[in-house]
Design a protein around this motif. Structure first.
Motif: not given
Length: 152
Positions: A15-24, A37-41, A104-105, A111-113
């Motif tokens: 899932m983190r790899g998916l976020i990496l690819e989306v942001l790239r 995107f809504f990103i909670t960290f 979340v988009d 969304g990913l949690r």
């Protein structure tokens, strides 16, 4: 010695790899269409970088929105840097992928949690194991349902 497959960590890594690819892709091409995107960290993550006043205001977690205005998006294997606007004040952030709790988009209802496990003490762990055993014991056996009568 018993070994098992750690599906939880494997899924989180994927899932983190998916976020990496989306942001790239966003870095290369910008946000397409209505995507945002809504990103909670976790602001307590040791590698999270944010202004002191933001860390004081959000001592545990923070949700940022990446939509109309952002600047300096840079993505590496461990996280991403971005400058966002907080009340007309641009602030640089570095968010490690390991610190992300939700991504979340809402434009496409995606969304990913990321579930985290806090280890309090052994008593809590024992109680959780007992609860799981009780729950498993109370479940009924699975039934096999044939779908042949609906086939054409």
């Amino acid at each position: 010695m018993s070994k098992s497959i750690d599906y939880g960590n494997l899924m989180h890594r994927a899932m983190r790899g998916l976020i990496l690819e989306v942001l790239r892709a966003v870095k290369r091409e910008g946000l397409p269409g209505q995507h945002h995107f809504f990103i909670t960290f976790d602001t307590r993550h040791p590698e999270a970088e944010l202004a002191d006043w933001l860390r004081e205001r959000y001592p545990e977690e923070m949700t940022v929105v990446m939509q109309h205005w952002y600047d300096g998006l840079d993505v590496d294997e461990d996280g991403f840097a971005i400058t966002l606007n907080f009340g007309d004040s641009p602030e640089p952030l570095y968010i490690p992928f390991d610190a992300i709790r939700t991504f979340v988009d809402p434009s496409v209802e995606f969304g990913l949690r990321f579930e985290t496990q806090d280890i309090d003490d052994e008593d809590d762990e024992d109680e959780d194991e007992d609860d799981e055993l009780d729950e498993a014991a109370s479940r009924k056996e699975a039934e096999v349902v044939s779908l042949d009568k609906w086939r054409k």
